[in-house]
Design a protein around this motif. Structure first.
Motif, short mmCIF file in Angstrom:
data_model
loop_
_atom_site.label_atom_id
_atom_site.label_comp_id
_atom_site.label_asym_id
_atom_site.label_seq_id
_atom_site.Cartn_x
_atom_site.Cartn_y
_atom_site.Cartn_z
N ASN A 50 33.26 -13.89 -3.18
CA ASN A 50 34.67 -14.13 -3.49
C ASN A 50 34.93 -14.10 -5.00
O ASN A 50 35.89 -13.47 -5.47
CB ASN A 50 35.11 -15.47 -2.92
CG ASN A 50 35.10 -15.49 -1.40
OD1 ASN A 50 35.21 -14.46 -0.75
ND2 ASN A 50 34.98 -16.67 -0.82
N SER A 62 39.23 -17.01 -2.08
CA SER A 62 39.01 -16.35 -0.80
C SER A 62 39.38 -14.89 -1.00
O SER A 62 40.39 -14.59 -1.66
CB SER A 62 39.87 -16.97 0.31
OG SER A 62 39.54 -18.33 0.50
N LYS A 63 38.59 -13.99 -0.45
CA LYS A 63 38.85 -12.57 -0.68
C LYS A 63 40.24 -12.15 -0.21
O LYS A 63 40.87 -11.26 -0.78
CB LYS A 63 37.77 -11.73 0.03
CG LYS A 63 36.43 -11.74 -0.66
CD LYS A 63 35.45 -10.80 0.00
CE LYS A 63 34.10 -10.82 -0.70
NZ LYS A 63 33.11 -9.91 -0.08
N GLU A 64 40.73 -12.81 0.85
CA GLU A 64 42.01 -12.42 1.42
C GLU A 64 43.20 -12.93 0.62
O GLU A 64 44.31 -12.41 0.75
CB GLU A 64 42.12 -12.95 2.86
CG GLU A 64 41.05 -12.46 3.82
CD GLU A 64 39.73 -13.19 3.65
OE1 GLU A 64 39.71 -14.24 2.95
OE2 GLU A 64 38.72 -12.72 4.18
N ALA A 65 43.00 -13.94 -0.22
CA ALA A 65 44.10 -14.56 -0.96
C ALA A 65 44.26 -13.93 -2.34
O ALA A 65 43.28 -13.66 -3.03
CB ALA A 65 43.85 -16.06 -1.10
N GLN A 66 45.52 -13.69 -2.73
CA GLN A 66 45.80 -13.15 -4.05
C GLN A 66 45.74 -14.27 -5.09
O GLN A 66 46.21 -15.38 -4.85
CB GLN A 66 47.19 -12.50 -4.07
CG GLN A 66 47.32 -11.30 -3.15
CD GLN A 66 46.40 -10.16 -3.55
OE1 GLN A 66 46.28 -9.83 -4.73
NE2 GLN A 66 45.74 -9.55 -2.56
#
Length: 255
Positions: A11, A112-116
């Motif tokens: 991450n 988190s990889k999904e969160a900007q």
């Protein structure tokens, strides 16, 4: 222009790559991962490699890897007397192999990889053994963030510990709240404005002054009702522990 090599594929490494890529005065020479498939989706944006011997010369090498991997990976790097930084909040700067110039580049944020992530507002805590390396580390940090702080090892470690309380433990409490609402078919989403307001309040008030609720009021009747309502003993134990902690902080007697 600061040339950088990123090592790691988790991450932190992913978000640092994105931030460095946007910065005008940073050039990413390589992105290394022992699992090349983990970063293969970025191969059109940067040269991705899984062989340490292929790493080109750079101003800074950033080890964005797990805490346990820092010492081993730094010793495997096929060069010496280069500036090598790790991104951990809890690992000593001395864990980096002594053949390098050693420092820390610790972004104090949850990733988190999904969160900007807007890196401009992410505090970057920096530390170095070699004072001559400090300007380079500071410039690297200022290239992506407006909040750069020089810290010592003890300060960094307690910041990381405090971060576990305010982030990881808080997120677990969100999970418990979700389990509690699910048990009766209530909507967890209805709590989200409260979550946001709680975070907003501590921007202007100390956590001590921002505290509310039955434990702070010493509302024993409500506390007993809550404990009776909780079916999971694990949830009961956490409720009681935190209630006692609030009561102790605010001078209330325990139940």
């Amino acid at each position: 222009m600061i040339s950088v090599v990123i090592l790691g594929s988790g991450n932190v490494a992913t978000h640092l790559f994105k931030a460095f890529k946007k910065a005008e005065n940073i050039n990413i020479n390589h992105w290394y991962s022992r699992r090349i498939d983990a970063i293969s989706s970025y191969k059109n944006d940067v040269e991705t490699i899984d062989d340490l011997s292929l790493i080109n010369d750079a101003d800074v090498y950033v080890l964005a890897v797990s805490d346990d991997a820092i010492a081993g990976l730094s010793s495997q790097l096929p060069f010496e007397n280069k500036l090598v930084l790790h991104t951990s909040g809890s690992v000593s700067v001395y864990d980096i192999d002594k053949k390098h110039k050693r420092g820390v580049f610790y972004p104090l944020q949850t990733f988190s990889k999904e969160a900007q992530i807007d890196f401009e507002n992410v505090p970057i805590c920096i530390e170095t053994i070699d004072k001559k390396s400090y300007p380079t580390i500071k410039s690297l940090a200022l290239a992506i963030s407006n909040v750069v702080k020089k810290v010592n090892s003890d300060q960094r470690k307690v910041l990381h510990l405090a971060a576990v309380f305010v982030n990881n433990f808080t997120n677990q409490l969100y999970r418990i709240g979700h389990e509690i609402t699910e048990s009766q078919g209530a909507e967890f989403d209805l709590l989200k404005p409260l979550i946001l307001e709680t975070a907003k309040k501590v921007q202007d008030l100390s956590p001590f002054k921002a505290q509310t609720g039955p434990a702070k009021r010493d509302d024993k009747k409500t506390i007993r009702k809550h404990l009776k309502l909780l079916e999971d003993q694990h949830h009961k134990d956490i409720y009681q522990l935190l209630t006692n902690s609030i009561q102790r902080t605010h001078g209330r007697k325990k139940l």
